[in-house]
Design an enzyme around this catalytic site. Structure first.
Site, PDB file in Angstrom:
ATOM      1  N   GLY A  14      40.548  33.043  43.796  1.00 10.41           N
ATOM      2  CA  GLY A  14      40.738  34.482  44.006  1.00 10.41           C
ATOM      3  C   GLY A  14      40.125  34.924  45.320  1.00 10.41           C
ATOM      4  O   GLY A  14      39.853  36.102  45.525  1.00 10.41           O
ATOM      5  N   GLY A  54      36.294  27.433  57.632  1.00 12.14           N
ATOM      6  CA  GLY A  54      36.529  27.214  56.206  1.00 12.14           C
ATOM      7  C   GLY A  54      37.923  26.679  55.968  1.00 12.14           C
ATOM      8  O   GLY A  54      38.615  26.274  56.899  1.00 12.14           O
ATOM      9  N   SER A 140      33.726  40.254  32.064  1.00 14.79           N
ATOM     10  CA  SER A 140      34.017  41.664  32.360  1.00 14.79           C
ATOM     11  C   SER A 140      33.290  42.561  31.375  1.00 14.79           C
ATOM     12  O   SER A 140      32.995  42.157  30.244  1.00 14.79           O
ATOM     13  CB  SER A 140      35.522  41.909  32.240  1.00 14.79           C
ATOM     14  OG  SER A 140      35.812  43.292  32.242  1.00 14.79           O
ATOM     15  N   TYR A 154      43.465  41.003  28.086  1.00 15.57           N
ATOM     16  CA  TYR A 154      42.459  40.887  29.149  1.00 15.57           C
ATOM     17  C   TYR A 154      41.049  40.776  28.547  1.00 15.57           C
ATOM     18  O   TYR A 154      40.270  39.883  28.894  1.00 15.57           O
ATOM     19  CB  TYR A 154      42.541  42.105  30.075  1.00 15.57           C
ATOM     20  CG  TYR A 154      41.532  42.088  31.208  1.00 15.57           C
ATOM     21  CD1 TYR A 154      41.769  41.365  32.372  1.00 15.57           C
ATOM     22  CD2 TYR A 154      40.333  42.794  31.104  1.00 15.57           C
ATOM     23  CE1 TYR A 154      40.843  41.337  33.403  1.00 15.57           C
ATOM     24  CE2 TYR A 154      39.401  42.778  32.127  1.00 15.57           C
ATOM     25  CZ  TYR A 154      39.665  42.052  33.275  1.00 15.57           C
ATOM     26  OH  TYR A 154      38.736  42.025  34.286  1.00 15.57           O
ATOM     27  N   ALA A 155      40.747  41.679  27.610  1.00 14.03           N
ATOM     28  CA  ALA A 155      39.416  41.652  26.985  1.00 14.03           C
ATOM     29  C   ALA A 155      39.183  40.331  26.266  1.00 14.03           C
ATOM     30  O   ALA A 155      38.090  39.751  26.329  1.00 14.03           O
ATOM     31  CB  ALA A 155      39.271  42.829  26.022  1.00 14.03           C
ATOM     32  N   ALA A 156      40.216  39.831  25.592  1.00 16.32           N
ATOM     33  CA  ALA A 156      40.083  38.560  24.861  1.00 16.32           C
ATOM     34  C   ALA A 156      39.824  37.413  25.831  1.00 16.32           C
ATOM     35  O   ALA A 156      38.974  36.544  25.579  1.00 16.32           O
ATOM     36  CB  ALA A 156      41.345  38.293  24.040  1.00 16.32           C
ATOM     37  N   LYS A 158      38.408  37.538  28.744  1.00 14.99           N
ATOM     38  CA  LYS A 158      37.086  37.657  29.354  1.00 14.99           C
ATOM     39  C   LYS A 158      35.963  37.357  28.349  1.00 14.99           C
ATOM     40  O   LYS A 158      34.882  36.898  28.723  1.00 14.99           O
ATOM     41  CB  LYS A 158      36.920  39.059  29.959  1.00 14.99           C
ATOM     42  CG  LYS A 158      37.870  39.324  31.135  1.00 14.99           C
ATOM     43  CD  LYS A 158      37.625  38.358  32.269  1.00 14.99           C
ATOM     44  CE  LYS A 158      38.477  38.603  33.478  1.00 14.99           C
ATOM     45  NZ  LYS A 158      38.211  37.667  34.586  1.00 14.99           N
ATOM     46  N   ILE A 187      34.808  48.130  39.444  1.00 19.77           N
ATOM     47  CA  ILE A 187      34.568  47.768  40.844  1.00 19.77           C
ATOM     48  C   ILE A 187      35.807  48.140  41.654  1.00 19.77           C
ATOM     49  O   ILE A 187      36.938  47.766  41.280  1.00 19.77           O
ATOM     50  CB  ILE A 187      34.302  46.242  40.974  1.00 19.77           C
ATOM     51  CG1 ILE A 187      33.234  45.759  39.971  1.00 19.77           C
ATOM     52  CG2 ILE A 187      33.912  45.893  42.410  1.00 19.77           C
ATOM     53  CD1 ILE A 187      31.852  46.337  40.136  1.00 19.77           C
TER      54      ILE A 187
END
Ligand SMILES: NC(=O)c1ccc[n+]([C@@H]2O[C@H](COP(=O)([O-])OP(=O)(O)OC[C@H]3O[C@@H](n4cnc5c(N)ncnc54)[C@H](O)[C@@H]3O)[C@@H](O)[C@H]2O)c1
Length: 247
Positions: A14, A54, A140, A154-156, A158, A187
């Site tokens: 990412g 890099g 998160s 998403y919650a699951a 994380k 954020i």
């Protein structure tokens, strides 16, 4: 004490935008050689050209064969990884369990959870050989308090990453490898700015520190977790949320 990561190889998934890009800049500024990995190749290349040195590598973490190719290339070109920052992720806003299709569930879990599993699996042996290293995963606030605006998938994903992190911390410990998770709150990166829109005040009202987070707020914690300053910390989840949740 000055944090000096000179000679360290830091791979950041990412790394082509948002928090991952901030981590890339921050670890590079501390002396690390950064490998920016992203499905967005142009973004990864931009990060590396901003830093001035890099390696940028395009990789779709939802594709296991692509992660194997990533491992082969990175190990051939760098000799091994010391710092692994698993920041890539899909953020998805959905209201209610019925708003998430099976295909959406699968894609998000494939990127956020299985992608992190595959990347850790790809590089853990080379880290064990070095008998040193730091792995950071991205959980998160949604995993801590349940998703409200973000979807249940998403919650699951994380929340599951916390179990992955702690299990890998037990495996890595005897090799001197620390494995920790960060759990950012709200954020201000591109996908989050779109969601917050002009309701920033409503969010800020729920935050004891009275501001939304910046990517640098997270990158600073990742720098700490990647550095010798945190060498006796493993298996923890560090909340970075201005006090929205105090675990
Ligand atoms: N911004 C927040 O408020 C917040 C809060 C909690 C957790 N997080 C987590 O922080 C991480 C970074 O989020 P961000 O806000 O910087 O978002 P972002 O969208 O700016 O960054 C995510 C990056 O992941 C990359 N990516 C997406 N799918 C990929 C795939 N299949 N393979 C490889 N790369 C892929 C994207 O191209 C992008 O560069 C995510 O894991 C996110 O869940 C963010």
């Amino acid at each position: 004490m000055q944090i000096d990561l000179t000679g360290k190889i830091a791979l950041i998934t990412g790394g082509g935008s948002g928090i991952g890009r901030a981590c890339a800049h921050t670890l590079a500024a501390a002396g690390a050689f950064v490998v920016a990995v992203d499905i967005n190749e142009a973004g990864a290349q931009q990060t590396i050209s901003q830093i001035g040195a890099g390696l940028a590598v395009a990789c779709d973490l939802a594709d296991p064969a692509a992660v194997t190719a990533l491992r082969d290339r990175v190990l051939a070109e760098t000799g091994g990884v010391d710092i692994l920052v698993n920041c890539a992720g899909l953020i998805s806003y959905r209201k209610g369990i019925n708003a998430v299709s099976v295909d959406e569930w699968d894609l998000l879990l494939d990127v956020n959870l299985r992608g992190t599993f595959l990347v850790c699996q790809a590089f853990i042996d080379s880290m064990k050989e070095r008998r040193d290293g730091s792995i950071v995963t991205f959980s998160s606030l949604a995993a801590r308090v349940g998703g409200i605006e973000v979807g249940i998938h998403y919650a699951a994903s994380k929340a599951a990453l916390i179990g992955l992190t702690r299990t890998l911390a037990k495996e890595g410990g005897p090799y001197g490898i620390t494995v920790n998770a960060v759990a950012p709150g709200v954020i201000l990166t591109d996908p989050v700015k779109q969601q917050v829109g002009d309701h920033e005040d409503a969010y800020t009202a729920t935050i004891p520190l009275q501001r939304l987070g910046q990517p640098q707020d997270v990158a600073n914690v990742v720098l700490f977790l990647a550095s010798p300053l945190s060498s006796y910390i493993t298996g923890v989840v560090l909340d970075i949320n201005g006090g929205m949740y105090m675990g």
